[in-house]
Scaffold this active site. Sequence first.
Site, short mmCIF file in Angstrom:
data_model
loop_
_atom_site.label_atom_id
_atom_site.label_comp_id
_atom_site.label_asym_id
_atom_site.label_seq_id
_atom_site.Cartn_x
_atom_site.Cartn_y
_atom_site.Cartn_z
N ASN A 48 18.86 -71.08 -39.65
CA ASN A 48 19.33 -70.96 -38.28
C ASN A 48 18.24 -70.31 -37.41
O ASN A 48 17.46 -69.48 -37.87
CB ASN A 48 20.66 -70.22 -38.19
N VAL A 49 18.19 -70.76 -36.17
CA VAL A 49 17.21 -70.28 -35.18
C VAL A 49 17.98 -69.95 -33.92
O VAL A 49 18.44 -70.85 -33.21
CB VAL A 49 16.12 -71.34 -34.90
N GLU A 50 18.16 -68.66 -33.66
CA GLU A 50 18.95 -68.24 -32.52
C GLU A 50 18.15 -68.28 -31.22
O GLU A 50 16.93 -68.39 -31.23
CB GLU A 50 19.49 -66.82 -32.76
N CYS A 59 21.74 -74.23 -35.79
CA CYS A 59 22.27 -73.81 -37.08
C CYS A 59 21.34 -74.30 -38.19
O CYS A 59 20.47 -75.14 -37.96
CB CYS A 59 23.67 -74.38 -37.28
N GLU A 61 22.03 -76.20 -40.67
CA GLU A 61 22.26 -77.61 -40.95
C GLU A 61 21.49 -78.50 -39.96
O GLU A 61 20.94 -79.53 -40.35
CB GLU A 61 23.76 -77.94 -40.92
N CYS A 92 30.52 -75.19 -41.02
CA CYS A 92 31.62 -75.32 -40.07
C CYS A 92 31.92 -76.81 -39.84
O CYS A 92 31.19 -77.69 -40.32
CB CYS A 92 31.26 -74.65 -38.74
#
Length: 148
Positions: A48-50, A59, A61, A92
């Site tokens: 994940n890369v915010e 995310c 995925e 999710c």
Amino acid sequence: MTRSDEIDWELLRERARDAMAKAYVPYSEYPVGAAAIVDDGRVVSGCNVENASYGVTLCAECSLVSALVMSGGGKLVAFACVDGHGETLMPCGRCRQLLFEHSAEGMVLDTVSGFKTIDEVLPDAFGPRTLAVYRGQADESAGPSKGE
């Protein structure tokens, strides 16, 4: 269709943990890593890369699918996702749909409740196979399909 006992799950989880270690998570401090085996034997991974504008955060995925496409494409046959402690994490609903788009039929996921196929974790999904069936029937003027 890949069987779960044909997959080196520990290797796949390790690749997911390696990806998780590269996560960029200054806001949530919740790193996630994902790894998958492609139908040609490659392993792709992502983290994940915010972003300060939370809505544009990527995310793990999404990162994995981008790596899949950038490395030549193919279909995913096995998938694992881990949290910051290296524990199994269930994708999710949005991510399940993303994975379904790039899955081989019967792709196996390592989930918190055991190994499950993509169809078990996203029943009655709509995706590329649905469109292929529709196009085949549309060419014959038979109308839309209601299944895979």
